[in-house]
Scaffold this motif. Structure first.
Motif, PDB file in Angstrom:
ATOM      1  N   LEU A   1       0.824  -1.222   0.000  1.00  0.00           N
ATOM      2  CA  LEU A   1       0.000   0.000   0.000  1.00  0.00           C
ATOM      3  C   LEU A   1       0.850   1.260   0.000  1.00  0.00           C
ATOM      4  CD1 LEU A   1      -2.818  -0.990   2.522  1.00  0.00           C
ATOM      5  CD2 LEU A   1      -3.005  -0.829   0.025  1.00  0.00           C
ATOM      6  N   VAL A   2       2.107   1.155   0.452  1.00  0.00           N
ATOM      7  CA  VAL A   2       2.973   2.335   0.493  1.00  0.00           C
ATOM      8  C   VAL A   2       4.184   2.197  -0.426  1.00  0.00           C
ATOM      9  CG1 VAL A   2       2.249   3.031   2.799  1.00  0.00           C
ATOM     10  CG2 VAL A   2       4.156   1.435   2.543  1.00  0.00           C
ATOM     11  N   THR A   3       4.205   1.152  -1.255  1.00  0.00           N
ATOM     12  CA  THR A   3       5.354   0.961  -2.158  1.00  0.00           C
ATOM     13  C   THR A   3       4.960   0.705  -3.605  1.00  0.00           C
ATOM     14  OG1 THR A   3       5.420  -1.437  -1.740  1.00  0.00           O
ATOM     15  CG2 THR A   3       6.740  -0.031  -0.281  1.00  0.00           C
TER      16      THR A   3
ATOM     17  N   GLY B   1      -2.971   2.442   7.675  1.00  0.00           N
ATOM     18  CA  GLY B   1      -3.247   2.708   9.085  1.00  0.00           C
ATOM     19  C   GLY B   1      -4.646   2.259   9.485  1.00  0.00           C
ATOM     20  N   MET B   2      -5.618   2.491   8.599  1.00  0.00           N
ATOM     21  CA  MET B   2      -6.994   2.054   8.875  1.00  0.00           C
ATOM     22  C   MET B   2      -7.071   0.532   8.982  1.00  0.00           C
ATOM     23  SD  MET B   2      -9.056   4.492   6.218  1.00  0.00           S
ATOM     24  CE  MET B   2      -8.987   6.284   6.305  1.00  0.00           C
ATOM     25  N   VAL B   3      -6.426  -0.150   8.035  1.00  0.00           N
ATOM     26  CA  VAL B   3      -6.448  -1.611   8.028  1.00  0.00           C
ATOM     27  C   VAL B   3      -5.823  -2.164   9.309  1.00  0.00           C
ATOM     28  CG1 VAL B   3      -5.467  -3.663   6.915  1.00  0.00           C
ATOM     29  CG2 VAL B   3      -6.491  -1.867   5.539  1.00  0.00           C
TER      30      VAL B   3
ATOM     31  N   TRP C   1      -4.383   8.808  10.581  1.00  0.00           N
ATOM     32  CA  TRP C   1      -3.788   7.570  10.054  1.00  0.00           C
ATOM     33  C   TRP C   1      -2.586   7.810   9.128  1.00  0.00           C
ATOM     34  CZ3 TRP C   1      -9.272   8.005   9.608  1.00  0.00           C
ATOM     35  CH2 TRP C   1      -9.978   7.252  10.554  1.00  0.00           C
ATOM     36  N   ASP C   2      -1.973   8.972   9.204  1.00  0.00           N
ATOM     37  CA  ASP C   2      -0.891   9.294   8.261  1.00  0.00           C
ATOM     38  C   ASP C   2       0.493   9.309   8.919  1.00  0.00           C
ATOM     39  OD1 ASP C   2      -1.394  11.487   9.824  1.00  0.00           O
ATOM     40  OD2 ASP C   2      -1.535  12.927   8.173  1.00  0.00           O
ATOM     41  N   ASP C   3       0.580   8.867  10.171  1.00  0.00           N
ATOM     42  CA  ASP C   3       1.862   8.862  10.882  1.00  0.00           C
ATOM     43  C   ASP C   3       2.466   7.453  10.824  1.00  0.00           C
ATOM     44  OD1 ASP C   3       4.041   9.109  12.485  1.00  0.00           O
ATOM     45  OD2 ASP C   3       2.934   9.609  14.318  1.00  0.00           O
ATOM     46  N   PRO C   4       3.542   7.260  10.051  1.00  0.00           N
ATOM     47  CA  PRO C   4       4.142   5.909   9.948  1.00  0.00           C
ATOM     48  C   PRO C   4       4.582   5.340  11.289  1.00  0.00           C
ATOM     49  CG  PRO C   4       5.042   7.374   8.269  1.00  0.00           C
ATOM     50  CD  PRO C   4       4.253   8.233   9.208  1.00  0.00           C
ATOM     51  N   THR C   5       5.014   6.221  12.216  1.00  0.00           N
ATOM     52  CA  THR C   5       5.502   5.726  13.508  1.00  0.00           C
ATOM     53  C   THR C   5       4.371   5.168  14.361  1.00  0.00           C
ATOM     54  OG1 THR C   5       5.304   7.915  14.538  1.00  0.00           O
ATOM     55  CG2 THR C   5       7.396   7.373  13.465  1.00  0.00           C
TER      56      THR C   5
ATOM     57  N   ASP D   1       8.502   6.116  -4.151  1.00  0.00           N
ATOM     58  CA  ASP D   1       9.896   5.662  -4.152  1.00  0.00           C
ATOM     59  C   ASP D   1      10.696   6.181  -2.961  1.00  0.00           C
ATOM     60  OD1 ASP D   1       9.473   4.300  -6.561  1.00  0.00           O
ATOM     61  OD2 ASP D   1       9.869   6.117  -7.733  1.00  0.00           O
ATOM     62  N   LEU D   2      10.075   7.040  -2.153  1.00  0.00           N
ATOM     63  CA  LEU D   2      10.762   7.597  -0.984  1.00  0.00           C
ATOM     64  C   LEU D   2      10.433   6.790   0.266  1.00  0.00           C
ATOM     65  CD1 LEU D   2      10.254  11.459  -1.400  1.00  0.00           C
ATOM     66  CD2 LEU D   2      12.344  10.147  -1.819  1.00  0.00           C
ATOM     67  N   PRO D   3      11.390   6.636   1.186  1.00  0.00           N
ATOM     68  CA  PRO D   3      11.062   6.046   2.491  1.00  0.00           C
ATOM     69  C   PRO D   3       9.964   6.845   3.165  1.00  0.00           C
ATOM     70  CG  PRO D   3      13.444   6.193   2.198  1.00  0.00           C
ATOM     71  CD  PRO D   3      12.829   6.948   1.065  1.00  0.00           C
ATOM     72  N   LEU D   4       9.148   6.199   3.968  1.00  0.00           N
ATOM     73  CA  LEU D   4       7.962   6.854   4.531  1.00  0.00           C
ATOM     74  C   LEU D   4       8.291   8.124   5.310  1.00  0.00           C
ATOM     75  CD1 LEU D   4       5.969   3.720   5.722  1.00  0.00           C
ATOM     76  CD2 LEU D   4       5.419   5.238   3.811  1.00  0.00           C
ATOM     77  N   LEU D   5       9.369   8.086   6.108  1.00  0.00           N
ATOM     78  CA  LEU D   5       9.684   9.251   6.939  1.00  0.00           C
ATOM     79  C   LEU D   5      10.264  10.403   6.143  1.00  0.00           C
ATOM     80  CD1 LEU D   5      11.118   7.530  10.140  1.00  0.00           C
ATOM     81  CD2 LEU D   5       8.793   8.315   9.681  1.00  0.00           C
ATOM     82  N   GLU D   6      10.535  10.185   4.862  1.00  0.00           N
ATOM     83  CA  GLU D   6      11.045  11.265   4.002  1.00  0.00           C
ATOM     84  C   GLU D   6       9.963  11.852   3.106  1.00  0.00           C
ATOM     85  OE1 GLU D   6      14.519   9.985   1.889  1.00  0.00           O
ATOM     86  OE2 GLU D   6      15.439   9.079   3.668  1.00  0.00           O
ATOM     87  N   ARG D   7       8.743  11.408   3.250  1.00  0.00           N
ATOM     88  CA  ARG D   7       7.629  11.930   2.434  1.00  0.00           C
ATOM     89  C   ARG D   7       7.027  13.156   3.120  1.00  0.00           C
ATOM     90  NH1 ARG D   7       4.598   6.323   0.355  1.00  0.00           N
ATOM     91  NH2 ARG D   7       6.542   5.208  -0.143  1.00  0.00           N
ATOM     92  N   SER D   8       7.737  14.250   3.034  1.00  0.00           N
ATOM     93  CA  SER D   8       7.328  15.461   3.753  1.00  0.00           C
ATOM     94  C   SER D   8       6.413  16.360   2.928  1.00  0.00           C
ATOM     95  CB  SER D   8       8.570  16.256   4.173  1.00  0.00           C
ATOM     96  OG  SER D   8       9.396  16.528   3.057  1.00  0.00           O
ATOM     97  N   ASP D   9       6.449  16.256   1.606  1.00  0.00           N
ATOM     98  CA  ASP D   9       5.596  17.099   0.760  1.00  0.00           C
ATOM     99  C   ASP D   9       4.177  16.544   0.710  1.00  0.00           C
ATOM    100  OD1 ASP D   9       7.633  18.883   0.113  1.00  0.00           O
ATOM    101  OD2 ASP D   9       8.351  17.617  -1.520  1.00  0.00           O
ATOM    102  N   PRO D  10       3.186  17.404   0.504  1.00  0.00           N
ATOM    103  CA  PRO D  10       1.787  16.953   0.491  1.00  0.00           C
ATOM    104  C   PRO D  10       1.534  15.937  -0.629  1.00  0.00           C
ATOM    105  CG  PRO D  10       1.921  19.344   0.629  1.00  0.00           C
ATOM    106  CD  PRO D  10       3.299  18.870   0.332  1.00  0.00           C
ATOM    107  N   ALA D  11       0.697  14.967  -0.329  1.00  0.00           N
ATOM    108  CA  ALA D  11       0.315  13.995  -1.363  1.00  0.00           C
ATOM    109  C   ALA D  11      -0.698  14.599  -2.319  1.00  0.00           C
ATOM    110  CB  ALA D  11      -0.260  12.746  -0.698  1.00  0.00           C
ATOM    111  N   PHE D  12      -1.498  15.560  -1.809  1.00  0.00           N
ATOM    112  CA  PHE D  12      -2.530  16.194  -2.634  1.00  0.00           C
ATOM    113  C   PHE D  12      -2.266  17.703  -2.651  1.00  0.00           C
ATOM    114  CE2 PHE D  12      -4.355  12.384  -0.683  1.00  0.00           C
ATOM    115  CZ  PHE D  12      -4.728  11.683  -1.817  1.00  0.00           C
TER     116      PHE D  12
END
Length: 463
Positions: free
Chosen positions: A288-290, A409-411, A438-442, A375-386
């Protein structure tokens, strides 16, 4: 002990080196080592057409030479082991090459005449005097089942690499892929005392640091390998069947202990297989994240099923997914992108919403699921998705927007506590714009490895 190496180029003055196609006979030797992968490289390819259908295309001159060499070596190998000697094969799956058959098809006449020289595929592994199936598989995680090979494996761990997995082979397994029963090394003996030893590849040593003027130093790995081969090739004499009926007292106890251990081992292997299956299913959620494309769509569909939606695929690929929950319909567009989502993704979603409305007379909820910055690791996705410029369009059309991370996160929440399902589904159906939470990978992942070490050090330095 005289040793011949065919197509294996290890430095050792006590070993003779020749090509598979060399005229020298193998009968002058006690041990022959052959690497079929290197052998194929010693034949010249067809000028201006080095490959055909992904395989090396040998020239018209080399093709009959290879077929002749293959026939000769196959007979030599069989007779060699029947004479009680040792043949070592660095195993590989099919070693295929295209050869000219000498036949040709002629079509047309005169200037329009066309001549096609026919070729066929040939496998060098047909030279082996042993049956069995070899399947492709490359790796370095090897577990020895033979103590002698175990010493070689530990001492030269960085040089062993398996290139094939053995199935339905005669003889006894010497090593397997770590954590499995898949054999990557085996030995078989002939009635005359000959030995066929099938081994992973022993990578040639690094020659860096040696002067060109210096004689190469003997490869100690080869020396140790040959010492083990000599020991393996001289097994102790087998006891007659009647002698096996006479047992010492401790033999009876030991046999019972062995049987119990075997049973425990089988139980443990089943448990390991189950845990590996569970791990594979768990890893699939990370898609879901790759992922992108059909792989992502399949995992998104499974995710919405976990949440409690009834899921069907869009007909004729007109939409990615169709959801239904408590009589409410949802049309889903799924995207995996290297950057952020775009307005064209939202426009495509709105197209599916319009088509569904015209088709059924009921306007469904539009849901855009985007695995942004995939293609970025989750903690490096700092820019908005939308990005902001697409939000007014989506707000005006009642679209709900969510990322792959949010869906994951929901699942995870529902897998841990199924009671949260209804609230999550209601949130999806009532949200207009970007869904919150649900957007915090940690919150979803336990961070491990190098990143965890780096964050721990950072925390310590701050304190």
């Amino acid at each position: 002990m005289r040793v011949l190496s065919l197509d294996c180029w290890w430095p050792n003055p006590d070993v003779d080196f020749y090509r598979f196609g060399a005229p020298e006979s193998i009968f002058d030797y006690d041990v022959v080592i052959w690497d079929p992968v290197n052998a194929i490289e010693t034949y010249d390819v067809q000028p201006f057409q080095a490959t055909f259908q992904g395989l090396r295309q040998l020239s018209e001159d080399e093709s009959p030479r290879l077929m002749s060499d293959l026939s000769r070596r196959k007979q030599e190998f069989r007779q060699f082991v029947e004479m009680g000697r040792a043949l070592i094969i660095l195993m590989a799956p099919e070693v295929m090459v295209n050869v000219f058959t000498g036949e040709r098809n002629i079509s047309g006449t005169g200037k329009n005449q066309k001549v096609v020289h026919l070729t066929k595929k040939t496998d060098l592994m047909k030279a082996l005097p042993i049956s069995g199936n070899l399947f492709p598989g490359v790796g370095v995680e090897i577990t020895a089942q033979d103590p002698g090979f175990g010493k070689l494996l530990r001492k030269y761990r960085d040089r062993w690499c398996y290139r094939a997995i053995l199935e339905d082979f005669p003889g006894q397994s010497l090593a397997t892929v770590k954590g499995t029963s898949k054999a990557v090394a085996a030995v078989a003996y002939t009635k005359s005392g000959g030995m066929i030893l099938m081994l992973p590849d022993l990578v040639s040593p690094d020659a860096d640091g040696e002067s060109e003027d210096e004689a190469p130093k003997p490869d100690q790995a080869l020396v140790d390998l040959l010492a083990w081969v000599k020991e393996l090739h001289t097994p102790s004499e087998e006891l007659p069947d009647w002698a096996k009926e006479f047992k010492f007292e401790e033999d009876i106890t030991r046999s019972q202990e062995i049987a119990e251990l075997e049973e425990r081992r089988n139980e443990l292997l089943l448990q390991i297989d189950q845990k590996r299956k569970e791990q594979a299913e768990s890893d699939d959620w990370k898609l879901l994240v790759t992922a992108q494309g059909a792989t992502l769509e399949k995992q998104v569909a499974l995710a919405f099923q976990i949440l409690g939606f009834h899921v069907t695929e869009g007909q004729d690929r007109r939409k990615d997914l169709h959801l239904e929950w408590n009589g409410k319909k949802v049309v889903v567009e799924v995207k995996g992108v290297a950057k952020s989502a775009s307005e064209k993704n939202a426009a495509q979603l709105e197209k599916w919403v319009s088509e569904e409305t015209i088709s059924t007379g009921v306007t469904p909820k539009g849901l855009l699921v985007v695995n942004a910055w995939k293609d970025l690791p989750l903690l490096e996705r700092s820019d908005p998705a939308f990005p902001d410029q697409m939000l007014p369009f989506c707000h005006n059309r009642d679209h709900c927007l969510m990322t792959g991370m949010q869906l994951l996160g929901m699942v995870r929440d529902c897998l841990i506590d199924p009671g949260k399902s209804e609230a999550i589904c209601e949130s999806i159906l009532t949200t207009v714009g970007v869904i919150r939470g649900w957007d915090d990978p940690t919150r979803t992942f336990a961070i491990t490895g190098k990143r965890a070490i780096a964050e721990t050090r950072a925390t310590v330095s701050e304190s």
